[in-house]
Design a protein around this motif. Structure first.
Motif, short mmCIF file in Angstrom:
data_model
loop_
_atom_site.label_atom_id
_atom_site.label_comp_id
_atom_site.label_asym_id
_atom_site.label_seq_id
_atom_site.Cartn_x
_atom_site.Cartn_y
_atom_site.Cartn_z
N GLN A 55 71.55 -4.29 101.05
CA GLN A 55 70.68 -4.20 99.88
C GLN A 55 69.40 -4.99 100.12
O GLN A 55 69.43 -6.09 100.65
N PRO A 56 68.26 -4.41 99.71
CA PRO A 56 67.02 -5.18 99.86
C PRO A 56 67.04 -6.41 98.96
O PRO A 56 67.61 -6.38 97.87
N ARG A 57 66.42 -7.45 99.43
CA ARG A 57 66.39 -8.70 98.66
C ARG A 57 65.01 -8.91 98.07
O ARG A 57 64.00 -8.58 98.68
N ASP A 58 65.00 -9.52 96.89
CA ASP A 58 63.75 -9.86 96.25
C ASP A 58 63.28 -11.19 96.85
O ASP A 58 63.94 -12.21 96.70
N PRO A 59 62.14 -11.19 97.56
CA PRO A 59 61.72 -12.42 98.21
C PRO A 59 61.41 -13.55 97.23
O PRO A 59 61.59 -14.71 97.55
N ILE A 60 60.99 -13.22 96.02
CA ILE A 60 60.68 -14.25 95.04
C ILE A 60 61.97 -14.87 94.49
O ILE A 60 62.07 -16.07 94.30
N ALA A 61 62.97 -14.04 94.25
CA ALA A 61 64.22 -14.52 93.66
C ALA A 61 64.96 -15.47 94.61
O ALA A 61 65.60 -16.41 94.17
N ARG A 62 64.85 -15.24 95.91
CA ARG A 62 65.61 -16.09 96.83
C ARG A 62 64.79 -17.24 97.39
O ARG A 62 65.28 -18.04 98.16
#
Length: 149
Positions: A55-62
């Motif tokens: 799954q693609p990850r949200d760079p801001i969330a992580r």
């Protein structure tokens, strides 16, 4: 071309399933690599090669939260750290030093908890040697060092 043996090792279904599960749980490439026995760059190649499994990850969330700098400590001034010395009676400095001269000690003889105020201007130099109050001086000499006598 024929697939290399390395490719077979890197992309076997069990490894892909385990890496995909760990990725979707939010583990880092390095953490996944430690669990599955691969290096961080190898796990990164697997993630890019099989985007349907990861799954693609949200760079801001992580992204790690921005750390606030620690508040700067105010330096303690010598005067502020001095104990309350208002109880010391005002005595003329020269008179006090003349009275202490008979109890004076050389710098080598002065202990760590004794006053290190010089009493005379000529050798051998003698120091007060009264009980020191929170530093290197006795109460009287501490007051003299803080304010003009």
């Amino acid at each position: 071309m024929f697939p290399s043996k390395t490719a077979e090792k890197e992309y076997n279904p069990k490894l892909l399933a385990k890496a995909s599960k760990l990725w979707n749980e939010g583990l880092s490439l390095r953490a996944i690599g430690k669990v599955v026995g691969r290096t961080q760059p190898t796990v990164g190649r697997i993630v890019r090669k099989f985007p349907e499994l990861f799954q693609p990850r949200d760079p801001i969330a992580r992204a790690a939260p921005i750390a606030q700098p620690a508040p700067k400590k105010q330096p303690k001034l010598f005067v502020e750290s001095a104990p309350d010395l208002d109880w010391v009676p005002p005595i003329d400095g020269k008179t006090y030093d003349a009275d202490r001269l008979q109890h004076g000690k050389t710098l080598l003889d002065v202990g760590s908890s004794e006053c290190k105020w010089p009493l005379n201007a000529g050798g051998p130099f003698l120091f007060c040697a009264d009980t020191a109050v929170g530093g290197n001086y006795c109460a009287h000499h501490r007051m003299r060092s803080v304010r003009a006598a």
